[in-house]
Design an enzyme around this catalytic site. Structure first.
Site, short mmCIF file in Angstrom:
data_model
loop_
_atom_site.label_atom_id
_atom_site.label_comp_id
_atom_site.label_asym_id
_atom_site.label_seq_id
_atom_site.Cartn_x
_atom_site.Cartn_y
_atom_site.Cartn_z
CE1 TYR A 1 26.55 22.30 62.95
CE2 TYR A 1 24.78 20.73 63.28
CZ TYR A 1 25.77 21.54 63.79
OH TYR A 1 25.97 21.58 65.16
CG HIS B 1 25.02 27.22 66.97
ND1 HIS B 1 25.08 26.88 65.65
CD2 HIS B 1 25.81 26.31 67.60
CE1 HIS B 1 25.85 25.82 65.49
NE2 HIS B 1 26.31 25.45 66.66
#
Ligand SMILES: NC(=O)c1ccc[n+]([C@@H]2O[C@H](COP(=O)([O-])OP(=O)(O)OC[C@H]3O[C@@H](n4cnc5c(N)ncnc54)[C@H](OP(=O)(O)O)[C@@H]3O)[C@@H](O)[C@H]2O)c1
Length: 284
Positions: free
Chosen positions: A52, A110
């Protein structure tokens, strides 16, 4: 995992709020300001990830907030490029330095990236990093039942959470149940279908239900997660939306309305970006 009046108590006995802040696209100085707004509105959980590009400003917001570090929960994620045991440790240390934090409250693998076959190794690294105090709670994201069983069988340690795609068009009840069976909290990513890829916030059924409770469609979707024992992590840069989202668990949707939302599921066609964890592999 149990539920008390304030939030979820995970299988590692840590307490977490019903709703967290997703931080995709909250970047740069503007992002710091948007995260500070969210903290002021009552958010206490910030969900970030290296990809991000904002671990730095998430840490900056934590430091600039008037709250104590212990009052804010920061969750980040290990990318697929660093599933090797040694690489995972170094990556985690780098992530913490970028964030300027001594520890992450939660750290997730993730994606399982099953074709690479290294998620068990990555999980062993998280188990050991937790023992060293670099991370408090350890969990996974986008793990399917066989991935969960592989890491649990290899280490005897069950993840505290599994963050998976879930919104009204892809309700992922299958994984909510699989997680529950193993005592794992489900976190719902893209609870609003990411806004632009998916129109759940404009869905007529959800709008009708929202009107009935005098709530917004976003609040209805968050409440639908809450009632299912699922933590939602909606992203919002907008202070009005943030306030709505954090104030979405003070009412109870009826079973009938929950079932109406459940019925909006489109199965695999409902996924926001076709990210089936058996096929999709993420490296950043
Ligand atoms: N583990 C994973 O693989 C994974 C994958 C994807 C996402 N995530 C996490 O999940 C978080 C949430 O998912 P997402 O960012 O994809 O999308 P999302 O939360 O489903 O949707 C965000 C969109 O909804 C809008 N919105 C938020 N609150 C609203 C409200 N009350 N009323 C109207 N619109 C509202 C936002 O606009 P405004 O900003 O204008 O409010 C934005 O356009 C991410 O930020 C990330 O932390 C994890």
């Amino acid at each position: 995992m149990t539920i008390n009046e304030k939030g979820f108590v995970l299988n590692d006995k840590t307490a977490w709020p019903y709703v967290g802040l997703g931080t995709i696209d909250l970047v740069g100085d503007k992002g710091t300001f948007e995260i500070l707004n969210a903290l002021n509105s009552g958010f206490r959980l910030l969900d970030t990830s290296t990809n991000y590009n904002n671990e730095g400003i998430v840490g900056e917001a934590v430091r600039r907030s008037k709250l104590h570090r212990e009052e804010i929960l920061v969750s980040s994620k290990l990318p697929g490029s660093h599933h090797d045991y040694d690489k995972a440790f170094i990556f985690l240390q780098e992530s913490l330095r970028r964030a300027g934090l001594e520890y992450f409250d939660k750290y997730l693998i993730h994606w399982p990236n099953p074709d690479d076959g290294k998620y068990v190794e990555a999980w062993k690294a998280l188990v050991d990093a937790q023992k060293q105090g670099l991370i408090r709670t350890i969990g996974v994201s986008n793990f399917e039942p066989d991935h969960l069983d592989d890491i649990i069988n290899a280490t005897g340690v069950t993840p505290a959470t599994n963050q998976v795609e879930r919104h009204p068009y892809f309700n992922n009840k299958r994984m909510v149940e699989e997680n529950k069976k193993r005592g794992i909290l489900t976190e719902a990513w893209s609870p609003f279908g990411r806004g632009y890829l998916n129109d759940v916030l404009e869905n007529e059924t959800i709008k009708e239900i929202a009107a009935k409770y005098d709530k917004t469609p976003a609040q209805i979707i968050i409440n639908w997660n809450y009632k299912a024992g699922v933590m939602a992590i909606p992203k919002s840069a907008d202070p009005v939306h943030q306030k709505e989202n954090i104030e979405a668990t003070d009412f109870d949707l009826s079973q009938e309305d929950i079932e109406k939302i459940d019925a909006l599921d489109k199965g695999e066609d409902g996924r926001v970006e076709g990210q089936d964890p058996y096929e999709y592999h993420e490296y950043v």
